[in-house]
Design a protein around this motif. Structure first.
Motif, PDB file in Angstrom:
ATOM      1  N   VAL A  28     -17.748  12.667 -37.602  1.00 32.77           N
ATOM      2  CA  VAL A  28     -16.279  12.197 -37.047  1.00 32.77           C
ATOM      3  C   VAL A  28     -15.810  13.694 -36.363  1.00 32.77           C
ATOM      4  N   ALA A  29     -15.856  14.652 -37.218  1.00 35.78           N
ATOM      5  CA  ALA A  29     -15.661  15.900 -36.740  1.00 35.78           C
ATOM      6  C   ALA A  29     -15.920  16.591 -35.285  1.00 35.78           C
ATOM      7  N   THR A  30     -17.214  16.048 -35.146  1.00 34.30           N
ATOM      8  CA  THR A  30     -18.068  16.657 -33.960  1.00 34.30           C
ATOM      9  C   THR A  30     -18.420  15.818 -32.916  1.00 34.30           C
ATOM     10  N   ALA A  31     -18.400  14.376 -33.190  1.00 33.90           N
ATOM     11  CA  ALA A  31     -18.741  13.455 -32.155  1.00 33.90           C
ATOM     12  C   ALA A  31     -17.799  13.654 -30.810  1.00 33.90           C
ATOM     13  N   HIS A  32     -18.354  13.311 -29.625  1.00 33.63           N
ATOM     14  CA  HIS A  32     -17.643  13.543 -28.396  1.00 33.63           C
ATOM     15  C   HIS A  32     -16.527  12.359 -28.356  1.00 33.63           C
ATOM     16  N   LEU A  33     -15.107  12.753 -28.095  1.00 32.88           N
ATOM     17  CA  LEU A  33     -14.238  11.753 -28.082  1.00 32.88           C
ATOM     18  C   LEU A  33     -14.314  11.077 -26.689  1.00 32.88           C
ATOM     19  N   PRO A  34     -13.764   9.786 -26.690  1.00 32.80           N
ATOM     20  CA  PRO A  34     -13.526   9.180 -25.270  1.00 32.80           C
ATOM     21  C   PRO A  34     -12.477   9.813 -24.345  1.00 32.80           C
ATOM     22  N   LYS A  35     -12.855   9.322 -22.992  1.00 31.16           N
ATOM     23  CA  LYS A  35     -11.564   9.869 -22.241  1.00 31.16           C
ATOM     24  C   LYS A  35     -10.280   8.906 -22.627  1.00 31.16           C
ATOM     25  N   PRO A  36      -9.319   9.830 -22.147  1.00 28.95           N
ATOM     26  CA  PRO A  36      -8.027   8.998 -22.355  1.00 28.95           C
ATOM     27  C   PRO A  36      -7.716   7.881 -21.288  1.00 28.95           C
ATOM     28  N   PRO A  37      -6.985   6.679 -21.225  1.00 25.22           N
ATOM     29  CA  PRO A  37      -6.948   5.878 -20.198  1.00 25.22           C
ATOM     30  C   PRO A  37      -6.445   6.422 -18.986  1.00 25.22           C
ATOM     31  N   LYS A  38      -6.634   5.744 -17.872  1.00 26.22           N
ATOM     32  CA  LYS A  38      -6.174   6.095 -16.710  1.00 26.22           C
ATOM     33  C   LYS A  38      -4.577   6.413 -16.711  1.00 26.22           C
ATOM     34  N   GLY A  39      -4.041   7.704 -16.158  1.00 24.75           N
ATOM     35  CA  GLY A  39      -2.590   7.960 -16.410  1.00 24.75           C
ATOM     36  C   GLY A  39      -2.202   8.504 -17.536  1.00 24.75           C
ATOM     37  N   GLN A  40      -3.072   8.659 -18.721  1.00 31.60           N
ATOM     38  CA  GLN A  40      -2.513   9.264 -19.950  1.00 31.60           C
ATOM     39  C   GLN A  40      -3.419  10.297 -20.123  1.00 31.60           C
ATOM     40  N   ASP A  41      -2.650  11.397 -20.811  1.00 30.72           N
ATOM     41  CA  ASP A  41      -3.166  12.664 -21.355  1.00 30.72           C
ATOM     42  C   ASP A  41      -3.931  12.524 -22.527  1.00 30.72           C
ATOM     43  N   GLN A  42      -3.509  11.609 -23.492  1.00 36.40           N
ATOM     44  CA  GLN A  42      -4.386  11.746 -24.885  1.00 36.40           C
ATOM     45  C   GLN A  42      -4.616  10.141 -25.219  1.00 36.40           C
ATOM     46  N   ILE A  43      -5.520   9.837 -26.298  1.00 37.05           N
ATOM     47  CA  ILE A  43      -6.033   8.726 -26.527  1.00 37.05           C
ATOM     48  C   ILE A  43      -5.225   8.314 -27.698  1.00 37.05           C
ATOM     49  N   THR A  44      -5.172   6.946 -28.223  1.00 38.83           N
ATOM     50  CA  THR A  44      -4.861   6.234 -29.403  1.00 38.83           C
ATOM     51  C   THR A  44      -6.036   6.260 -30.105  1.00 38.83           C
ATOM     52  N   ALA A  45      -6.337   6.192 -31.522  1.00 35.20           N
ATOM     53  CA  ALA A  45      -7.057   5.897 -32.244  1.00 35.20           C
ATOM     54  C   ALA A  45      -6.886   4.874 -33.254  1.00 35.20           C
ATOM     55  N   PHE A  46      -7.602   4.119 -33.810  1.00 37.06           N
ATOM     56  CA  PHE A  46      -7.649   3.218 -35.059  1.00 37.06           C
ATOM     57  C   PHE A  46      -8.600   3.866 -36.226  1.00 37.06           C
ATOM     58  N   ASP A  47      -7.902   3.956 -37.352  1.00 37.81           N
ATOM     59  CA  ASP A  47      -8.999   4.313 -38.428  1.00 37.81           C
ATOM     60  C   ASP A  47      -9.090   3.038 -39.411  1.00 37.81           C
TER      61      ASP A  47
END
Length: 407
Positions: free
Chosen positions: A212-231
């Motif tokens: 989890v620490a090294t997998a490639h993160l998905p890109k943020p939705p259009k118009g946003q700088d960061q993503i939201t994640a659920f664990d």
């Protein structure tokens, strides 16, 4: 791994059953505590330092529980001696079978042996005062450990009885909680420790955390700088913490078990991540959608027999199937689901790779990629372990999943 939604909550002292015995020709009783939910023993005799290990073994094999009245350290030694006797395999059983036993059957026999071992060793009992103190010679102060497991004592409810084995489990869990486990993916020491609570699975298998620490993160939705994640099924909160440390803007960590909820909240606060990680009580998914949804369900489709086993065994693959069935409804467009799963179930004949892939397809999911890691825990190289053949081939994988209609 997460703590399962089915994990037992600390028992309400007023609802506990009673255990009965005779002492000094007088009937006695106390409240019975069992994390496994076992019924109160019906055959109870007093035991002390004069009881030999062989006599004790014969008694527990006959279904008689031993309420200890001797020295506490001698009780621990007796428990170890009983364990050695339980673990002795008769020579006639050591001979290799004429035909190889299917691994699924080896697994079932292993679990039956472990259950039998727990039952026999669980018959050496300790009495607790209402404040959780133990009035035995050389008994340690276990009040904090018991409070962490059972809740604050109610001095009006009288004495209680539990197995010595369960008490030792609580004191061991207290030490894990006090010292914590260093997680390099959470940053520099000493501010990178996770403190597991009693009955919440400790993150001692670092390979899945590193995935989890090294997998490639998905890109943020259009118009946003960061993503939201659920664990999903956060357990100790370790993966939620890793995602936040990686720069995920907002993490919602879900858990249904009360002990795990408290554990995750404590760990997130101690890591200084409360502004970025929200811990919610929920069965699987929280409301809304996220660009990344991570789930590390229990890896083996079998029935758990104690609260801690809910982190390892997922009867009927309930959590795995629930995660896959609800994933698309909670993913943002072009979002990803990360499923962390060992293939040990495949090597044990409990679930095939084809069955797993069919679950992906049935829920409209495609595999973007899979990242694998070999476990490094001691059992992976323990040739004396009954499941060594399967464990030696085990691989832990992070499956990156997405909507099969999106490319």
């Amino acid at each position: 791994m997460p703590s399962s939604p089915n994990s037992a909550l600390p028992a309400n002292p007023t609802a506990l059953p009673e255990i009965h015995w005779v002492e000094a020709d007088q009937p006695r009783s106390a409240r019975w505590r069992s994390e496994r939910g076992l019924p109160a023993p019906t055959k109870v005799v007093l035991a002390d330092d004069t009881l030999s290990a062989d006599s004790a073994y014969r008694l527990v094999c006959a279904g008689t529980s031993l309420l200890w009245r001797g020295d506490f350290h001698n009780a621990r030694q007796l428990l170890q001696a009983l364990g050695r006797r339980v673990d002795q395999v008769p020579k006639r059983k050591r001979k290799q079978a004429a035909t190889p036993i299917p691994l699924a059957e080896v697994f079932n026999q292993y679990r039956l042996a472990q259950a039998q071992r727990a039952r026999l060793l669980g018959q050496l009992l300790i009495e607790f005062n209402p404040d959780y103190s133990v009035l035995l010679r050389r008994a340690p102060d276990v009040k904090v450990a018991c409070s962490e497991a059972w809740g604050e004592p109610d001095l009006q409810t009288g004495n209680s009885v539990a197995s010595l084995r369960e008490l030792l489990g609580m004191t061991s869990a207290h030490e894990w909680r006090r010292v914590g486990i260093e997680i390099p993916a959470l940053g520099e020491a000493p501010h990178n420790r996770i403190h597991p609570h009693y009955s919440v699975f400790s993150p001692v298998r670092g390979e899945y955390i590193q995935l989890v620490a090294t997998a490639h993160l998905p890109k943020p939705p259009k118009g946003q700088d960061q993503i939201t994640a659920f664990d999903i099924g956060t357990g100790t909160g370790v993966l939620a913490g890793v995602l936040a440390q990686r720069g995920v803007g907002h993490v919602v960590a879900t858990e249904l078990d009360a002990r795990a909820l408290a554990c995750a909240n404590d760990n997130i606060a101690q890591l200084g991540l409360k502004q970025r990680v929200e811990v919610l009580q929920a069965d699987l998914f929280p409301p809304g959608r996220a660009s990344l949804i991570v789930c590390n369900p229990p890896w083996l489709p079998a029935r758990p027999t104690s609260p801690i086993e809910h982190a390892v065994y997922d009867e009927g693959s309930r959590m795995l199937k629930g995660f896959l069935a609800g994933l698309l409804a909670h993913l943002e467009p072009k979002g990803e689901g990360w499923l962390i799963l060992s293939n040990l179930a495949e090597h044990l004949g409990l679930r095939s790779r084809d069955e797993l892939l069919a679950l992906f397809e049935a829920n409209g999911l495609r595999v973007i990629s899979r990242v694998d890691a070999k476990p490094v825990h001691p059992k992976a190289s323990d040739t004396t372990d009954a499941l060594h053949h399967a464990r030696s081939q085990e691989v832990t994988s992070l499956w990156r999943l997405a909507d099969n209609t999106s490319k």
